[in-house]
Write an enzyme that holds these catalytic residues in place. Structure first.
Site, PDB file in Angstrom:
ATOM      1  N   GLY B 429      68.756  44.943  52.426  1.00  0.00           N
ATOM      2  CA  GLY B 429      68.842  45.992  51.426  1.00  0.00           C
ATOM      3  C   GLY B 429      67.527  46.455  50.862  1.00  0.00           C
ATOM      4  O   GLY B 429      67.508  47.243  49.923  1.00  0.00           O
ATOM      5  N   GLY B 430      66.412  46.006  51.415  1.00  0.00           N
ATOM      6  CA  GLY B 430      65.125  46.426  50.883  1.00  0.00           C
ATOM      7  C   GLY B 430      64.871  47.894  51.107  1.00  0.00           C
ATOM      8  O   GLY B 430      64.442  48.628  50.211  1.00  0.00           O
ATOM      9  N   ASP B 449      76.198  47.689  57.498  1.00  0.00           N
ATOM     10  CA  ASP B 449      75.682  46.582  58.293  1.00  0.00           C
ATOM     11  C   ASP B 449      76.856  45.937  58.991  1.00  0.00           C
ATOM     12  O   ASP B 449      77.953  45.857  58.434  1.00  0.00           O
ATOM     13  CB  ASP B 449      74.946  45.563  57.427  1.00  0.00           C
ATOM     14  N   ASP B 476      80.496  48.448  62.570  1.00  0.00           N
ATOM     15  CA  ASP B 476      79.587  48.322  63.684  1.00  0.00           C
ATOM     16  C   ASP B 476      78.876  49.671  63.822  1.00  0.00           C
ATOM     17  O   ASP B 476      79.527  50.706  63.900  1.00  0.00           O
ATOM     18  CB  ASP B 476      80.379  47.991  64.954  1.00  0.00           C
ATOM     19  N   ASP B 493      67.151  50.744  61.376  1.00  0.00           N
ATOM     20  CA  ASP B 493      66.226  49.625  61.576  1.00  0.00           C
ATOM     21  C   ASP B 493      66.944  48.687  62.522  1.00  0.00           C
ATOM     22  O   ASP B 493      67.638  47.766  62.114  1.00  0.00           O
ATOM     23  CB  ASP B 493      65.943  48.950  60.235  1.00  0.00           C
ATOM     24  N   CYS B 550      61.244  45.759  64.271  1.00  0.00           N
ATOM     25  CA  CYS B 550      60.169  44.838  63.957  1.00  0.00           C
ATOM     26  C   CYS B 550      59.777  44.098  65.225  1.00  0.00           C
ATOM     27  O   CYS B 550      59.627  42.884  65.232  1.00  0.00           O
ATOM     28  CB  CYS B 550      60.588  43.870  62.870  1.00  0.00           C
TER      29      CYS B 550
END
Lengths: 236, 774
Positions: B429-430, B449, B476, B493, B550
């Site tokens: 949640g950032g 999510d 999903d 992300d 990432c």
């Protein structure tokens, strides 16, 4: 005639809260099949099978609303209408999974797209209704209570940590308290820097607080921001 | 006394009482005194002498030079060979250790020479030095000393010379010369002895030179040799140092036996580390430093082995990293992954300001700094006496612990107030809360999510930070377009292999292999398509998607974006992040779309944040180019991408095609597809050919009729389209009639044939068609 009476019965039954909240049979299936037999005005017995399959979130009933507003007004008094009629739109409360969510109407419209079992949270959660239909307010409501709070308590820096761990506030930790606080009045707890820490119930009136010995409790702890870490799971 | 002659005295100007007053002395005087008069100043005696000396010195170097010329070597080497003081000290030098003295003298000489060179005028200055030295000698020496000198003790002279040299570097040649001149001038009046002394000295020296000419020569030669030797020694020494280094470094690949030994014995990490460094040095200058007979591959295989041993990676990951990074950066990257990135926090501007938060945290005992110029809400924590994740400010929702790299996709997304946003992979949640604070709690954010447990942290963070405009759901991501679409912006992300955050999770080093990467890439491709489908291209303020991971793997980053570019009507746009490395446009055997360089890569070793990849896409059309059922999708995609402009018209025809009500139209559109996709022509033809075969049997007659219509239809509809498509249609129609039964008879061949004999066939078909229509 029959139809009308049936409809009336159905309406009566729908108002019955017991039937409205479906039984969750499992994680994936949220169907509840309830059969209710009643007699309608024409004398026919009506077997009404309720199949609440995917019930979207619903508005609060009158009773629920009453209970909740009572609780809220303990802390913010008549400022509740400020919560509902805000300059940036109308906000409303909705019930979803026994939790009360406070959201603007824009979000409400969008949230109807999601199926009930997939929807986790909408807007801000104020609290939940327990099984015995009592309303328990959560710390997540603090952001809305704090600006409108009528009675406030300021806590000394040393006692902050203690309160954040869930302890009650003792007289020795009391910094300031609003005048004319009644006993068992809902109060919002702040730090000396005016950072809201949580809320609770005043154990003593302001007058008594002055007189009483340092080790006695002056504020009963109800919710504090430390719960975000301690009880993260129970927020949803 | 007069008024002070103070140049700094500001003279007042302009009308007014003060200005009309008498001005300062300088201005007054200036009226009387002209420049000519101020030319030669009246000098004191000392000043006069100094002036004279100055004039002398200008001449003296030349004289001295002349003298020096005689004194020095007359051969060609006079320029660089210095008549050494060594010469004077030759006796001593020979008796003593040559090297040390030589070194010292050389150093002195070298220093002198260098200094002289700086002054300019090599020869003159050198000789001036000598003369200066001598004159200094003369000055400093008293008469007694002079007598001693006159005794002609070379050694003493030498000593004196050396002393002079030691004490008076060439920097002071001028002063030395001046002093000498001054003293000479002084002595001029008293005695002419200084000059005489100098002359005598020189005579003596000449004599000694002559006497010892042989010796001198020899010595000189020796000196020269010594010089040379010395320089040689210098060079040799340097060389030896160098060769020593080289020998030490002369990196030899361990033979098979050694490798076996290593396998058995636990190797010292230090030696492995050293070996890694040496290996990389060799590889960087491979042509010069390589060992004969050893291939580059051997060096690299050894390097891989050492790296995986030293840094505890599995082979797969090391290979991937070697592909991505040049060798010089590879070790930096691996080292950076060993240490944690600094802890960073993001101020929640909904509740506080960065300044106030920094102040409050400093009061609690936290050592922090602003994150950088690129962020107005970031703070980096160096150290703290209190747990940063449990301060009352944290609990009150004034800040959030967030990696610096996680700021970037939200900055790239740049959400506007009042928009409808989707965060497809939002836990914990950032980024969602950062988006909300940028939007000032307006608009609506949908935080999704797939993992229900992690959603709890999303809800917690949302409530803690005071975000009120968010809906949290648990779908999903790949199914999302079915639930809801039409978002202004979408942030994806994507779940990835985590090779950029090895510092946080060292288990990635050993646990990831090819299958993991492929699985992640597959999931990401599906998700990015869903994300694109959720964006509303016609949104007034948006239509953007930010894809970030990432991870540093090309398979998960550039490849996925490239796939999206091919599959959907999107294009890459600049991210708005002015730092970071550009994404790859080609990697090993793959070639990506050139706009991939608008994406950004971030590395731990170069940006001091977690490894990250950010790409910003803009959707320019809501239409989804449908992928054909054929295997050769990629080829036809190329042709379909060019159909973009005609897609709205095509779509109905395509959907119709499936229902087979107007197969002719479909064939027409396919024909167009064929024609438009010039690059993928052959393969597009295959596709369309294959599809055409479906209505082959029963409807061939209909199609034959429809062909005529198709020819007119498309032409009528799309006058801008060239006639070649219609010809293509006719062509196909013709062939279709011809080859009714041969459904899929080597379509490749057919297409090839068509390609080669296109023109002729066109003619034939045209004639036929013309005949039919008429």
């Amino acid at each position: 005639m029959l139809l009308a009476s049936i409809l009336r019965t159905v309406a009566r039954l729908v108002n019955d809260r017991r039937l409205r909240s479906p039984i969750e049979t499992g994680p994936s299936v949220t169907t509840s099949v309830l059969t209710h037999v009643s007699r309608c005005s024409t004398g026919h017995s009506v077997h009404i099978v309720f199949l609440s399959y995917i019930v979207k979130m619903r508005p609060l009933t009158d009773e629920e609303t009453k209970t909740m507003f009572e609780k809220l007004s303990k802390y913010i008094g008549e400022n509740i209408k400020l919560l509902v009629d805000r300059p940036d739109g109308t906000y409303c409360f909705r019930l979803h999974n026994d939790r009360v969510y406070y959201m603007s109407e824009k979000i409400l419209k969008l949230a109807t797209n999601f199926s009930r079992d997939k929807l986790v949270s909408v807007g801000t959660c104020f609290g939940k209704f327990t099984k015995t239909t009592k309303f328990r307010m959560h710390i997540t409501a603090l952001d809305f209570l704090a600006p409108y709070a009528k009675f406030k308590v300021w806590v000394k820096p040393g006692t902050e940590q203690s309160f954040l761990y869930g302890n009650h506030v003792l007289k020795s930790g009391l910094g300031r308290i609003t005048e004319n606080t009644m006993q068992y009045q809902g109060v919002v707890v702040y730090s000396m820097a005016d950072v809201p820490l949580g809320f609770g119930v005043a154990a003593k009136t302001t007058q008594e607080c002055r007189r009483v010995d340092p080790m006695s409790i002056v504020v009963f702890h109800q919710a504090d921001v430390g719960e975000f870490i301690r009880n993260e799971d129970t927020l949803t | 006394m007069g008024r002070k002659l103070d140049p700094t005295n500001q003279v007042k100007r302009g009308p007014g009482k003060k200005a009309r007053k008498q001005k300062g002395a300088e201005t007054e005087l200036a009226k009387f005194i002209t420049d000519e008069e101020t030319g030669p100043k009246r000098l004191s005696s000392r000043a006069r002498k100094r002036a004279v000396k100055r004039v002398h010195n200008l001449k003296k170097p030349k004289e001295v030079a002349a003298e020096k010329a005689k004194k020095g070597f007359t051969d060609e080497n006079s320029k660089w060979l210095t008549p050494a003081k060594r010469k004077r000290k030759a006796d001593e030098a020979e008796s003593e250790d040559d090297s040390d003295d030589l070194w010292e003298k050389e150093e002195e000489e070298v220093e002198e020479e260098q200094q002289q060179l700086k002054k300019g005028g090599k020869e003159q200055v050198k000789k001036a030095a000598k003369s200066g030295v001598k004159q200094v000698e003369e000055e400093d020496d008293d008469d007694d000393e002079e007598e001693e000198e006159e005794d002609g003790d070379n050694d003493e002279d030498d000593d004196d010379d050396e002393e002079m040299v030691d004490d008076y570097g060439t920097l002071e040649d001028g002063s030395g010369n001046e002093a000498a001149a001054a003293e000479e001038d002084d002595s001029d009046a008293e005695e002419l002895l200084p000059i005489e002394r100098a002359a005598k000295k020189e005579k003596k020296l000449k004599e000694t030179m002559g006497l010892e000419s042989d010796e001198d020569d020899e010595e000189d030669d020796d000196d020269d040799d010594d010089d040379v030797e010395k320089s040689d020694d210098d060079i040799e020494e340097e060389d030896t140092v160098q060769t020593n280094i080289d020998e030490m470094d002369a990196f030899r690949l361990p033979g098979a036996e050694e490798s076996e030994k290593e396998g058995v014995l636990p190797l010292d990490l230090k030696t492995i580390h050293q070996r890694i460094k040496d290996n990389i040095e060799v590889l960087c200058n491979f042509s010069t430093k390589r060992e004969e007979g050893k291939e580059r591959a051997e060096y690299i295989s050894l390097l891989k082995k050492d790296l995986s041993t030293y840094y505890s990676y599995n082979n797969f990951l090391i290979e991937k990293l070697i592909d991505i990074f040049p060798l010089s950066e590879l070790v930096d990257f691996l080292e950076a992954n060993e240490i944690q990135r600094p802890v960073t926090i993001r101020t929640n501007t909904l509740k506080t300001r960065r300044r106030d938060l920094a102040q409050a945290l400093i009061n609690r005992g936290v050592n922090l700094d602003p994150l950088g110029k690129w962020s107005k809400v970031g703070l980096v924590i160096y150290d703290s006496s209190v747990p940063v994740g449990a301060t009352p400010e944290y609990l009150a929702g004034h800040y959030m612990l967030q990696g610096a790299s996680s700021f970037l996709p939200v900055m790239a997304l740049s959400p506007q107030e009042g928009e409808l946003l989707l965060d497809m992979s939002s836990a914990p949640g950032g980024k969602t809360t950062y988006i909300a604070q940028l939007m000032r709690n307006t608009g609506v954010i949908v935080a999704n999510d797939a993992n229900a447990d992690r959603l709890k942290s999303v809800v917690g963070n949302i409530h803690r930070l005071g975000v009120t405009n968010t809906v949290v759901c648990n779908y999903d991501g790949r199914q999302f377009p079915k639930v809801m679409g039409g978002f202004d912006r979408v942030l994806l992300d994507a779940p990835c292999s985590g090779t950029g955050v090895i510092a946080k999770d060292p288990a990635v080093k050993t646990s990831k292999d090819e299958a993991d990467i492929q699985r992640a890439a597959h999931l990401q491709k599906e998700m990015i398509l869903s994300a694109i489908d959720s964006v509303n291209a016609e949104s007034p303020s948006g239509g953007y998607l930010v894809y970030c991971t990432c991870s540093i793997m090309v398979e998960e980053n550039e490849w996925v974006v490239d796939y999206a570019l091919k599959k959907r009507n999107v294009k890459l746009v600049p991210t708005g992040l002015d730092f970071g490395k550009e994404g790859f446009t080609r990697f090993k055997e793959r070639r990506f779309h050139p706009s991939l360089r608008l994406s950004r890569r971030f590395y731990p070793h170069s940006h001091n944040m977690d490894g990250f990849f950010v790409a910003k896409l803009k959707k320019f059309s809501n239409v989804v180019p449908t992928a054909p059922a054929e295997k050769k999708e990629e080829n036809s995609e190329a042709s379909e991408m060019t159909e973009v402009t005609e897609s709205p018209q095509k779509n109905p025809s395509k959907t119709v095609k499936t229902s087979k009500t107007v197969p002719g139209k479909a064939s027409g559109s396919k024909g167009k597809a064929q024609a438009n996709g010039t690059s993928g022509k052959e393969k597009a033809n295959i596709k369309s050919k294959g599809k055409k075969d479906s209505p082959a049997g029963p409807k061939k007659a209909k199609v034959a009729k429809m062909d005529g219509e198709t020819v007119k239809g498309p032409e009528a509809k799309k006058p801008t389209v060239k006639t070649t498509p219609s010809k293509a249609d006719k062509k196909e129609g013709g062939r279709f009639e011809k080859k009714q039964n041969k459904k899929i008879k080597s379509p490749m061949k057919a297409k090839n044939r068509m390609g080669k004999n296109k023109f002729k066939k066109l003619k034939v078909i045209l004639q036929k068609e013309g005949g039919d229509i008429e």
